[in-house]
Design an enzyme around this catalytic site. Sequence first.
Site, PDB file in Angstrom:
ATOM      1  N   LYS A  81     -40.115  13.052  38.605  1.00 43.55           N
ATOM      2  CA  LYS A  81     -40.278  14.137  39.583  1.00 43.55           C
ATOM      3  C   LYS A  81     -39.961  15.490  38.980  1.00 43.55           C
ATOM      4  O   LYS A  81     -40.709  16.445  39.161  1.00 43.55           O
ATOM      5  CB  LYS A  81     -39.336  13.944  40.776  1.00 43.55           C
ATOM      6  CG  LYS A  81     -39.660  12.805  41.676  1.00 43.55           C
ATOM      7  CD  LYS A  81     -38.821  12.860  42.939  1.00 43.55           C
ATOM      8  CE  LYS A  81     -37.335  12.862  42.674  1.00 43.55           C
ATOM      9  NZ  LYS A  81     -36.713  11.559  42.554  1.00 43.55           N
TER      10      LYS A  81
ATOM     11  N   ARG B  22     -35.299  13.326  52.179  1.00 43.51           N
ATOM     12  CA  ARG B  22     -34.870  11.989  51.774  1.00 43.51           C
ATOM     13  C   ARG B  22     -35.002  11.012  52.943  1.00 43.51           C
ATOM     14  O   ARG B  22     -34.832   9.819  52.748  1.00 43.51           O
ATOM     15  CB  ARG B  22     -33.405  11.985  51.342  1.00 43.51           C
ATOM     16  CG  ARG B  22     -33.106  12.621  50.009  1.00 43.51           C
ATOM     17  CD  ARG B  22     -33.599  11.795  48.847  1.00 43.51           C
ATOM     18  NE  ARG B  22     -32.639  11.615  47.796  1.00 43.51           N
ATOM     19  CZ  ARG B  22     -32.373  12.490  46.832  1.00 43.51           C
ATOM     20  NH1 ARG B  22     -33.008  13.629  46.777  1.00 43.51           N
ATOM     21  NH2 ARG B  22     -31.484  12.218  45.905  1.00 43.51           N
TER      22      ARG B  22
ATOM     23  N   ARG C 157     -28.457   4.672  44.341  1.00 42.43           N
ATOM     24  CA  ARG C 157     -29.545   5.626  44.612  1.00 42.43           C
ATOM     25  C   ARG C 157     -30.871   4.910  44.823  1.00 42.43           C
ATOM     26  O   ARG C 157     -31.652   5.289  45.688  1.00 42.43           O
ATOM     27  CB  ARG C 157     -29.697   6.614  43.446  1.00 42.43           C
ATOM     28  CG  ARG C 157     -28.707   7.759  43.453  1.00 42.43           C
ATOM     29  CD  ARG C 157     -29.255   8.960  42.695  1.00 42.43           C
ATOM     30  NE  ARG C 157     -29.598   8.655  41.321  1.00 42.43           N
ATOM     31  CZ  ARG C 157     -28.751   8.746  40.290  1.00 42.43           C
ATOM     32  NH1 ARG C 157     -27.508   9.117  40.488  1.00 42.43           N
ATOM     33  NH2 ARG C 157     -29.158   8.465  39.072  1.00 42.43           N
TER      34      ARG C 157
ATOM     35  N   ARG D  88     -30.615   6.937  30.018  1.00 42.07           N
ATOM     36  CA  ARG D  88     -30.816   8.270  29.413  1.00 42.07           C
ATOM     37  C   ARG D  88     -29.502   8.863  28.905  1.00 42.07           C
ATOM     38  O   ARG D  88     -28.471   8.806  29.575  1.00 42.07           O
ATOM     39  CB  ARG D  88     -31.545   9.229  30.347  1.00 42.07           C
ATOM     40  CG  ARG D  88     -30.768   9.713  31.520  1.00 42.07           C
ATOM     41  CD  ARG D  88     -31.597  10.697  32.340  1.00 42.07           C
ATOM     42  NE  ARG D  88     -31.153  10.639  33.714  1.00 42.07           N
ATOM     43  CZ  ARG D  88     -31.780  11.203  34.722  1.00 42.07           C
ATOM     44  NH1 ARG D  88     -32.902  11.857  34.542  1.00 42.07           N
ATOM     45  NH2 ARG D  88     -31.302  11.118  35.936  1.00 42.07           N
TER      46      ARG D  88
ATOM     47  N   ARG E  37     -23.809  11.361  29.024  1.00 43.75           N
ATOM     48  CA  ARG E  37     -24.538  10.749  30.129  1.00 43.75           C
ATOM     49  C   ARG E  37     -24.171  11.496  31.394  1.00 43.75           C
ATOM     50  O   ARG E  37     -23.026  11.911  31.558  1.00 43.75           O
ATOM     51  CB  ARG E  37     -24.174   9.271  30.264  1.00 43.75           C
ATOM     52  CG  ARG E  37     -24.501   8.505  29.004  1.00 43.75           C
ATOM     53  CD  ARG E  37     -24.264   7.014  29.156  1.00 43.75           C
ATOM     54  NE  ARG E  37     -25.081   6.477  30.219  1.00 43.75           N
ATOM     55  CZ  ARG E  37     -24.614   5.736  31.240  1.00 43.75           C
ATOM     56  NH1 ARG E  37     -23.351   5.467  31.318  1.00 43.75           N
ATOM     57  NH2 ARG E  37     -25.435   5.288  32.162  1.00 43.75           N
TER      58      ARG E  37
HETATM   59  P1  AMP Z   1     -31.117  14.214  42.866  1.00 41.73           P
HETATM   60  O1  AMP Z   1     -30.898  15.120  41.713  1.00 41.73           O
HETATM   61  O2  AMP Z   1     -32.299  14.557  43.693  1.00 41.73           O
HETATM   62  O3  AMP Z   1     -31.087  12.758  42.494  1.00 41.73           O
HETATM   63  O4  AMP Z   1     -29.872  14.421  43.846  1.00 41.73           O
HETATM   64  C1  AMP Z   1     -28.565  14.165  43.433  1.00 41.73           C
HETATM   65  C2  AMP Z   1     -27.682  13.903  44.642  1.00 41.73           C
HETATM   66  O5  AMP Z   1     -27.671  15.055  45.505  1.00 41.73           O
HETATM   67  C3  AMP Z   1     -28.135  12.757  45.539  1.00 41.73           C
HETATM   68  O6  AMP Z   1     -27.697  11.497  45.050  1.00 41.73           O
HETATM   69  C4  AMP Z   1     -27.480  13.137  46.849  1.00 41.73           C
HETATM   70  O7  AMP Z   1     -26.098  12.869  46.834  1.00 41.73           O
HETATM   71  C5  AMP Z   1     -27.658  14.642  46.865  1.00 41.73           C
HETATM   72  N1  AMP Z   1     -28.952  15.040  47.482  1.00 41.73           N
HETATM   73  C6  AMP Z   1     -29.990  15.653  46.870  1.00 41.73           C
HETATM   74  N2  AMP Z   1     -30.992  15.895  47.726  1.00 41.73           N
HETATM   75  C7  AMP Z   1     -30.585  15.417  48.940  1.00 41.73           C
HETATM   76  C8  AMP Z   1     -31.178  15.353  50.233  1.00 41.73           C
HETATM   77  N3  AMP Z   1     -32.425  15.811  50.477  1.00 41.73           N
HETATM   78  N4  AMP Z   1     -30.453  14.793  51.233  1.00 41.73           N
HETATM   79  C9  AMP Z   1     -29.221  14.331  51.031  1.00 41.73           C
HETATM   80  N5  AMP Z   1     -28.605  14.333  49.820  1.00 41.73           N
HETATM   81  C10 AMP Z   1     -29.265  14.868  48.775  1.00 41.73           C
END
Ligand code: AMP
Length: 234
Positions: free
Chosen positions: A15, A90, A189, A129, A177
């Site tokens: 992404k 999400r 996740r 990674r 990491r």
């Molecule tokens: P990401 O970099 O998108 O994987 O986001 C890292 C972390 O940020 C996620 O595991 C969530 O804890 C939080 N996060 C990011 N975007 C959202 C969202 N739209 N809703 C809720 N939590 C989010």
Amino acid sequence: MGLYLIIMGVQGAGKGTQAAFIQKTFNIPHVSTGDLFRAMKNRQDELAQRVQNIMNAGQLVPDDVTNEVLKDRLEQPDAQQGVILDGYPRNVAQASWLKDYLAQRGEKLAAVLLLDLDPYTAFKRAFGRVKSTKTGETYNIYTNNEGLTWEFIEHPEHTYPPRLEAKLKATGEILERRRDDEAFSVVKRIDTYLAETMPLVDYFRQQDVLYSIPADQPIDVVSQAVQQVIEKVK
Ligand code: AMP
């Protein structure tokens, strides 16, 4: 009308890479809620601390906090011609908040790009990674591992699971990491994605804005497919 796009896919689907491509090609900012939350890391206030703990546990930040942080970002001057959203929405509640918010501004979603990747490949991409802090070079212990050694080391308090430690053979540098790439966070996740985010696929399909693109292909092939969709909806 602005160009409002969403990029979706499990962790590791690419992404971030494709969002950066879209930002450059279509001249709209890449807005990642994960990045917005990570940028709060150095803040000492209670909300910022709570967000960090939730992220480290691989859980989702509550919708009201997330929507507020996103709203602030969408109101910045550089976001008035549209954005490419990454990591948001999400769940269906966030998607429906976004729909109402855009409608209030006389805007709507142009397309949702789903980067389709199986969960096994997704796990290896995130968990494997590693990065050199000295050169900035990134590697993956499964797929881009030339010059690396790695082992699973026991946590000092013998907690489970053991941690992955990768080194550069030539210099012995221990590679970095991301804290949220530890096994339990990655699994959490991916589980959360499958449970909470997949219903969004049906939601967007019903609204006729969903475009699914196979993500287990070279980056430039995926980019071409992405570009074709956006040219069509723009
Ligand atoms: P990401 O970099 O998108 O994987 O986001 C890292 C972390 O940020 C996620 O595991 C969530 O804890 C939080 N996060 C990011 N975007 C959202 C969202 N739209 N809703 C809720 N939590 C989010």
